[in-house]
Motif scaffolding. Sequence first.
Motif, mmCIF file in Angstrom:
data_model
loop_
_atom_site.group_PDB
_atom_site.id
_atom_site.type_symbol
_atom_site.label_atom_id
_atom_site.label_comp_id
_atom_site.label_asym_id
_atom_site.label_seq_id
_atom_site.Cartn_x
_atom_site.Cartn_y
_atom_site.Cartn_z
ATOM 1 N N ALA A 840 -19.438 -7.498 10.747
ATOM 2 C CA ALA A 840 -18.831 -8.822 10.587
ATOM 3 C C ALA A 840 -18.036 -8.910 9.295
ATOM 4 C CB ALA A 840 -19.913 -9.897 10.633
ATOM 5 N N VAL A 841 -18.583 -8.369 8.189
ATOM 6 C CA VAL A 841 -17.886 -8.423 6.906
ATOM 7 C C VAL A 841 -16.564 -7.681 6.981
ATOM 8 C CG1 VAL A 841 -17.962 -7.648 4.505
ATOM 9 C CG2 VAL A 841 -19.959 -8.760 5.518
ATOM 10 N N HIS A 842 -16.579 -6.503 7.581
ATOM 11 C CA HIS A 842 -15.342 -5.713 7.670
ATOM 12 C C HIS A 842 -14.301 -6.400 8.560
ATOM 13 C CE1 HIS A 842 -16.165 -2.177 5.299
ATOM 14 N NE2 HIS A 842 -17.357 -2.016 5.872
ATOM 15 N N LEU A 843 -14.732 -6.939 9.689
ATOM 16 C CA LEU A 843 -13.786 -7.620 10.582
ATOM 17 C C LEU A 843 -13.135 -8.797 9.873
ATOM 18 C CD1 LEU A 843 -15.763 -7.666 13.993
ATOM 19 C CD2 LEU A 843 -13.835 -6.202 13.372
ATOM 20 N N ILE A 844 -13.955 -9.587 9.204
ATOM 21 C CA ILE A 844 -13.427 -10.756 8.509
ATOM 22 C C ILE A 844 -12.468 -10.338 7.390
ATOM 23 C CG2 ILE A 844 -14.058 -12.652 6.962
ATOM 24 C CD1 ILE A 844 -14.592 -13.276 9.873
ATOM 25 N N GLN A 845 -12.862 -9.329 6.615
ATOM 26 C CA GLN A 845 -12.022 -8.904 5.494
ATOM 27 C C GLN A 845 -10.654 -8.426 5.980
ATOM 28 O OE1 GLN A 845 -13.375 -5.528 3.206
ATOM 29 N NE2 GLN A 845 -12.619 -6.427 1.298
ATOM 30 N N LEU A 846 -10.645 -7.662 7.073
ATOM 31 C CA LEU A 846 -9.372 -7.181 7.611
ATOM 32 C C LEU A 846 -8.513 -8.339 8.124
ATOM 33 C CD1 LEU A 846 -10.550 -3.959 9.494
ATOM 34 C CD2 LEU A 846 -9.084 -4.058 7.470
ATOM 35 N N ALA A 852 -3.189 -13.072 4.911
ATOM 36 C CA ALA A 852 -2.478 -13.114 3.631
ATOM 37 C C ALA A 852 -1.099 -12.479 3.742
ATOM 38 C CB ALA A 852 -3.312 -12.406 2.562
ATOM 39 N N ALA A 853 -1.016 -11.352 4.475
ATOM 40 C CA ALA A 853 0.273 -10.671 4.634
ATOM 41 C C ALA A 853 1.254 -11.534 5.422
ATOM 42 C CB ALA A 853 0.054 -9.330 5.331
ATOM 43 N N ARG A 854 0.751 -12.197 6.470
ATOM 44 C CA ARG A 854 1.634 -13.048 7.258
ATOM 45 C C ARG A 854 2.088 -14.265 6.460
ATOM 46 N NH1 ARG A 854 -1.551 -12.607 13.092
ATOM 47 N NH2 ARG A 854 -0.229 -10.950 13.971
ATOM 48 N N GLN A 855 1.185 -14.853 5.673
ATOM 49 C CA GLN A 855 1.572 -15.993 4.845
ATOM 50 C C GLN A 855 2.627 -15.595 3.825
ATOM 51 O OE1 GLN A 855 -2.450 -17.802 3.689
ATOM 52 N NE2 GLN A 855 -1.096 -19.584 3.731
ATOM 53 N N ALA A 856 2.515 -14.381 3.311
ATOM 54 C CA ALA A 856 3.491 -13.896 2.326
ATOM 55 C C ALA A 856 4.774 -13.427 2.992
ATOM 56 C CB ALA A 856 2.875 -12.760 1.505
ATOM 57 N N GLY A 857 4.781 -13.351 4.325
ATOM 58 C CA GLY A 857 5.975 -12.921 5.054
ATOM 59 C C GLY A 857 6.241 -11.446 4.982
ATOM 60 N N SER A 858 5.196 -10.636 4.776
ATOM 61 C CA SER A 858 5.384 -9.190 4.641
ATOM 62 C C SER A 858 4.203 -8.464 5.275
ATOM 63 C CB SER A 858 5.525 -8.799 3.163
ATOM 64 O OG SER A 858 5.631 -7.396 3.020
ATOM 65 N N VAL A 859 4.229 -8.321 6.586
ATOM 66 C CA VAL A 859 3.174 -7.584 7.280
ATOM 67 C C VAL A 859 3.214 -6.114 6.890
ATOM 68 C CG1 VAL A 859 2.264 -6.952 9.558
ATOM 69 C CG2 VAL A 859 3.222 -9.226 9.192
ATOM 70 N N GLU A 860 4.388 -5.648 6.491
ATOM 71 C CA GLU A 860 4.547 -4.250 6.093
ATOM 72 C C GLU A 860 3.639 -3.874 4.920
ATOM 73 O OE1 GLU A 860 8.121 -1.323 4.485
ATOM 74 O OE2 GLU A 860 8.623 -3.247 5.456
ATOM 75 N N SER A 861 3.272 -4.872 4.094
ATOM 76 C CA SER A 861 2.423 -4.599 2.935
ATOM 77 C C SER A 861 1.034 -4.118 3.334
ATOM 78 C CB SER A 861 2.294 -5.864 2.075
ATOM 79 O OG SER A 861 1.629 -6.894 2.806
ATOM 80 N N LEU A 862 0.652 -4.302 4.601
ATOM 81 C CA LEU A 862 -0.662 -3.835 5.059
ATOM 82 C C LEU A 862 -0.773 -2.311 4.980
ATOM 83 C CD1 LEU A 862 -1.161 -6.129 8.194
ATOM 84 C CD2 LEU A 862 -2.388 -6.272 6.023
ATOM 85 N N LEU A 863 0.358 -1.613 4.996
ATOM 86 C CA LEU A 863 0.325 -0.156 4.909
ATOM 87 C C LEU A 863 -0.245 0.324 3.573
ATOM 88 C CD1 LEU A 863 3.789 0.687 6.517
ATOM 89 C CD2 LEU A 863 1.535 1.035 7.540
ATOM 90 N N GLU A 864 -0.212 -0.563 2.572
ATOM 91 C CA GLU A 864 -0.728 -0.199 1.256
ATOM 92 C C GLU A 864 -2.002 -0.963 0.915
ATOM 93 O OE1 GLU A 864 2.437 -0.878 -1.458
ATOM 94 O OE2 GLU A 864 3.806 0.547 -0.490
ATOM 95 N N GLU A 865 -2.514 -1.728 1.865
ATOM 96 C CA GLU A 865 -3.733 -2.509 1.641
ATOM 97 C C GLU A 865 -4.935 -1.574 1.659
ATOM 98 O OE1 GLU A 865 -6.141 -5.673 0.905
ATOM 99 O OE2 GLU A 865 -3.972 -5.892 1.130
ATOM 100 N N SER A 866 -5.723 -1.610 0.588
ATOM 101 C CA SER A 866 -6.856 -0.679 0.471
ATOM 102 C C SER A 866 -7.882 -0.895 1.580
ATOM 103 C CB SER A 866 -7.513 -0.837 -0.900
ATOM 104 O OG SER A 866 -8.036 -2.146 -1.064
ATOM 105 N N ALA A 867 -8.124 -2.152 1.950
ATOM 106 C CA ALA A 867 -9.112 -2.420 2.993
ATOM 107 C C ALA A 867 -8.688 -1.797 4.317
ATOM 108 C CB ALA A 867 -9.308 -3.922 3.159
ATOM 109 N N VAL A 868 -7.389 -1.833 4.613
ATOM 110 C CA VAL A 868 -6.891 -1.244 5.864
ATOM 111 C C VAL A 868 -6.987 0.271 5.807
ATOM 112 C CG1 VAL A 868 -4.883 -1.011 7.370
ATOM 113 C CG2 VAL A 868 -5.360 -3.209 6.258
#
Length: 909
Positions: A840-846, A852-868
Amino acid sequence: MGASALAENESVTVSILRVHCQRLPIGYAGTRPRDPHSCWHSATTAPTIAFRATIRPIRSPLGPYSMKATPQVAMTSFVTIFRPIIVLWLASLLLCGPAQAQSTESHISDPEGALKTRQRLANILVRYANEVMVSVDLNVGGMNVALSLYLEATRLDPDHPDTWRKLLEMSLAMDREDLLEEITRNLLRISPSDKKAQLERLLSAILTYNTADDRIAALDQLLEPKTAETLGPEVSARLAFMMADLHRRRGDIQLFGQWLRESIALDPTYSDAVGIATGFLRDRVADHVAYVELLLGLLTADLTDDNILATLNAYLMAEGAYESAERMITMRMDQLEARGTPAGNKIYQDLAMAQWGQGNHEKALETIGSRREMLNNVYEALAQSEDPSKSPLELAQLKAPLPPQMAAVQVMLSQGLDSTVQSEAMEDLILSVDFEGGLSDMAVEESQAQAARLLNSYWMLLWLNADMNILETKLETIESLSGLSEQAKERIRGWKLLRAGDYAAAAEIFKQDKAPHVMTQIGLAEAYIGLGQNQDAAMALLPIWESQRNMPTGLWARDRLEDLLGVPVPLSAEAMQMNELVAELPTLLDRVPNDPRLAISMRLRPTEDSFKPYDPILIEVKISNNTPLPLAIDQDGPIQDLLLLQGDVRVPYAEASQGPGILMQIPSRFRILPFESLIFTIDLRRYWIGTVVDRHPLYGASVDITAILNFMMLTGSSTGKPSHQPGLMGIETDVNDIRIDGQRVTEAWANRVIDELTGEKVSEEELVDMALMTHIISSNKGSLIADPLPDDVINAGVDTIIDTYPRLDQISRAWLIAVMARSPRLEPIWEMAERSDSLAVHLIQLMRSLDAARQAGSVESLLEESAVITSLNSDIPEVRYLAEWMEDLAQRARDERLEALTGSGEPGG
């Protein structure tokens, strides 16, 4: 087919008709329909099956006979032998009351986490899954992610029926038969009266059988009278329909008809069964009155089926029941308008014909005039779009051509009126014929086919006394395309003699024409009238009228007959019976398209005056059937099975939010009985509304909700954006100012929260305060009624929350991660979450990272997200699948950006 088979076939047809006729509700005219034998006494015994071609496609409950292997199919031979017993046992289990039903142990593998916290976390997971399912990025991977989120939600909160219903939809959409047994079992445990779940539970058991014989044996057990009675008519009707379909596939028409009859008897609103029965009987019922009675019964089963009205109108017009036809055509036009679909030329022509048939020429001309005005408006709009420089006067002078048949009707109705009116009507006819000819020239069409169509127009102009020069021009064109036959040439010569006043010579030519051509019949009748042989003329006109009551030629012949006889031509016995049947329909049905609240009403009501932070936002929906007829709940039925919610969320110190429409499936039922209501609740926190409210928990919010039942989608003419509005039998209602409480932040409150969190155990209320405190830490700006908190209080809050987080159970940690505000000062919590071994913790965190990426308008930033990146190598499959899907979204966003910059999806391309 032998005599015995024919007898059996006839008995099936008769029994279906008998059941359907007798099912019409009392109250149409105070009694049941007239002698039920009239509905089936003339049923034929045609060996072929004539299924109704216009019936809507249905999701077959049978599926292919060769099922793919599942754990349920791969059963031992012992279980296979006793399968009918197992299915019957399953039915008995379904029929147990809540107190008798076998209890099911909780899904929760670990007991940690208070009940309310688990429910809150489950709601958030469902919300994430719902958002994935409506995302523009949805693909197979996304559906698997949503499925995982729904499954985890049921593990946390196994007693929420809506989550199981979502899973049921997903399993059917994804062909996950391995999940159906558990889903339906749990759904019925929570909601034992859910008819849709009962049916899916039984179908999933029946479909484990690989052969038709095994399935028929199982259905035989379930459709035993006592079992069927306990299952209820809605479920049993669908099982009987399944049985009928199995026998049809095996070629056993006798048993097919038998079980089809049973399905209709059990649930007359089950339009799939009634519709197929109607098609099955179309060529078997010689008596058109009986067939119209059957169509009227089907109309009461589904008030909104346009195919029923179209077929009914055709039969009424063919028998000359013009009064009833006008009523049904008007009802159909109102229904089409309510759907947002304009009625076509053919419907307007039929309406004018029905009015003409009742002797109301003036009203028929008004109908044609109204259609001409609509066409003129369209014509002007097209002309203006092609040439914007045209003046309003030029546009007003444009005249749209009527369809040739309608223009011909206008000419006939204009006879006897002012000569100017007649001349204008003839001009309209010539214009329409020329326009159709121009379209034919533009089309790729063989010369012979084109000549045949032009010849039909020529006959019409010749009959209606068009100018001879025009006729000669048309004839030359036809002869240049394809030579005329000798019979056609003689027929034309006869008409020329007729127009010249040589009635005797014309009559001789028409008598020698052995072809059953209507122009020969009309010409002969006109010649007899010219010769004063009125009796012979009447004998020539009568067959035209009797065989073409739904055609202009037939009504013209009837009018000429009345002129000769001096009295009105009476309606046929069949037409009078049809008028009586249609008159028995409640007038309520005519008014429903324009005022749907006469049939259905809907009410929205919040279950509380206001809702606390993070509590479910429950809205009660009540749908009421205000008619004396049962109304089916179906994807195309009088009550569509999807309800549309549109929301508007207002938060102090933030812009109002309007998200996408929320589609809710109406649960549990297949129909609403007369004057009955269906009540269910919707939790708005499970949709995007919950996301917006959770982002601003301190200030609270106000929510407005609009619900549309039986909605349709339109595209704005100026904006080009889609919009929703009520369609046929559609209603719209709203509830405003649903209040969600915030938290008044004071220094005393903050100190109390800090003190309580230092205790040994964190309660549910303290956990909520802890989440609210994170939002103060993230943005300590205060409000109009409160000042910002002092720095020492904020620092103490940060330290306390970081110290408290490790002491929380995994469920509480996951919920806190889901709702807390992001702040650099609280980053240690996110780092601890990345090291967690909780699903549950991992699903929620992801999902929070994706938000956050969608709110910032940059889904591409997920490629550098440590959790991902970390989750891509996770040992937990659900976490890995979610990370892979997010990586795929980010990669696609990156490729689209590069393509926009370089014209290629490859860097530097």
